[in-house]
Design an enzyme around this catalytic site. Structure first.
Site, PDB file in Angstrom:
ATOM      1  CE  LYS A   1      -3.477   2.693   0.588  1.00 45.10           C
ATOM      2  NZ  LYS A   1      -4.320   3.213  -0.314  1.00 45.10           N
TER       3      LYS A   1
ATOM      4  CB  CYS B   1      -3.530   8.829  -4.972  1.00 43.73           C
ATOM      5  SG  CYS B   1      -4.865   8.511  -4.070  1.00 43.73           S
TER       6      CYS B   1
ATOM      7  CB  THR C   1      -8.644   3.638  -9.709  1.00 44.59           C
ATOM      8  OG1 THR C   1      -8.129   4.690  -8.610  1.00 44.59           O
ATOM      9  CG2 THR C   1      -8.269   2.207  -9.116  1.00 44.59           C
TER      10      THR C   1
HETATM   11  O1  RRO Z   1      -5.556   5.541  -0.884  1.00 45.63           O
HETATM   12  C1  RRO Z   1      -6.342   5.844  -1.852  1.00 45.63           C
HETATM   13  O2  RRO Z   1      -7.454   6.299  -1.812  1.00 45.63           O
HETATM   14  C2  RRO Z   1      -6.024   5.152  -3.436  1.00 45.63           C
HETATM   15  C3  RRO Z   1      -4.758   5.527  -3.779  1.00 45.63           C
HETATM   16 BR1  RRO Z   1      -3.276   5.889  -2.869  1.00 45.63          BR
HETATM   17  C4  RRO Z   1      -4.386   5.066  -5.055  1.00 45.63           C
HETATM   18  O3  RRO Z   1      -3.243   5.491  -5.649  1.00 45.63           O
HETATM   19  N1  RRO Z   1      -5.721   4.637  -6.021  1.00 45.63           N
HETATM   20  C5  RRO Z   1      -6.633   4.578  -5.475  1.00 45.63           C
HETATM   21  O4  RRO Z   1      -7.468   4.118  -6.072  1.00 45.63           O
HETATM   22  N2  RRO Z   1      -6.963   4.877  -3.937  1.00 45.63           N
END
Ligand code: RRO
Length: 313
Positions: free
Chosen positions: A44, A132, A197
């Site tokens: 993560k 992100c 995403t």
């Molecule tokens: O933690 C998130 O909300 C998140 C991250 Br860092 C990311 O790179 N991609 C995503 O879909 N959620």
């Protein structure tokens, strides 16, 4: 079948990895399969300080995929190097550490701590998460802007040794990824991970409000695989045409089976990450690996490298 890959100096026994954020930092997944069996474990995204993330609800299922607005929940870099990384090292995992921040200096700080930490030898590379969708840099996702992408990558490159591979994780929320890829590679990235995403949202018709507390979120799962294929293809074509430097690509987006992995490889990826599928079946990364090996054997391919970018002719 020889599945080994060398991704910008990351020497891995096979190309399959977890996707950042989808398997926390290892112990949960290790109950289902030995995480040292896949090519690499991707963590993560870790930032400088502990963070609880966005308000709930922050996950929503849609008929075509999963939406999240986690907002970078995590223990922070100090707890990561004292607790999470030693565990991954103890089970023999090759760790690709995803790093994040709200500004370039935070990415550099996290990278510097990792480059000098006691379990440095378990780290095979850093994945610099500039994409992100839930963390905006003054309203802008770094990876949607070449100058912001370059600023983060050059800041990280300046504080880590040249033999620590850096992969820039790119966003699909631009129509042309080539200028972003060029900026990241010119600023010191050794490879690219595509894709994060896609920005989306869903509405709860009973409450007549957005499903997610954070309103928008990142869409993942099978619906975005064609977008990943497009992104990988687009950047690979530019590399083949010589308009940007050649560098390894790690493909990610909606991979559920060996054939899905092969599709990303045919588009130009030489590593493949498995994310959302893990929520349905925690063994998914291990299963994709077995299926990919079987597919190559069926086709009489003895080296995975022979199929990287094969669809470009
Ligand atoms: O933690 C998130 O909300 C998140 C991250 Br860092 C990311 O790179 N991609 C995503 O879909 N959620």
């Amino acid at each position: 079948v020889d599945l080994s890959v060398d991704l910008a100096g990351m020497s891995l026994p096979n190309p399959i990895m977890t996707a950042s954020g989808c398997a926390a930092n290892g112990p949960e997944l290790h109950r289902f399969f030995d995480v040292a069996e896949i090519g690499a474990f991707v963590t993560k995204s870790v930032k400088a300080t502990p963070q609880s993330g966005r308000g709930t609800p922050r996950m929503a299922e849609t008929p075509s995929g999963m939406l999240n607005s986690i907002g970078l929940q995590g223990p922070g870099i100090d707890a990561f190097v004292s607790h999470d990384l030693p565990w991954l090292a103890s089970v023999g995992a090759r760790v690709l550490v995803s790093i994040a921040g709200v500004e370039a200096a935070e990415f550099a700080h996290v990278a510097q701590v990792l480059a000098t930490c006691p379990d440095r030898s378990a780290i095979v590379g850093l994945e610099v998460n500039i994409s992100c969708p839930n963390v905006a840099n003054r309203g802008l996702v770094f990876a949607c802007d070449p100058a912001s992408s370059a600023e983060v990558l050059s800041g990280v490159r300046a504080v880590v040794p040249a033999d620590l591979p850096l992969f820039a994780k790119l966003s699909p929320d631009v129509t042309d990824l080539v200028p972003i890829a060029r900026a990241a590679l010119d600023a010191g990235a050794d490879g690219l991970t595509m894709i994060n995403t896609i920005l989306g949202m869903a509405i709860d018709l009973d409450r007549m409000r957005p499903h997610l507390f954070g309103v928008t979120g990142g869409l993942s799962g099978p619906a975005i695989r064609p977008v990943a294929v497009r992104a990988i293809w687009q950047v690979t074509a530019a590399m083949r045409a010589g308009t940007i430097p050649t560098a390894p690509i790690i493909g990610v987006g909606g991979v559920r089976c060996g054939a899905d992995a092969l599709e990303l490889i045919a588009a130009g990826a030489s590593g493949v990450q498995v994310g959302t599928a893990t929520f349905h079946d925690p063994r998914a990364p291990r299963t994709v690996l077995t299926e990919l090996a079987a597919l190559l054997a069926e086709r009489g391919i003895s080296r995975l490298g022979d199929l990287v970018g094969a669809a470009h002719g």
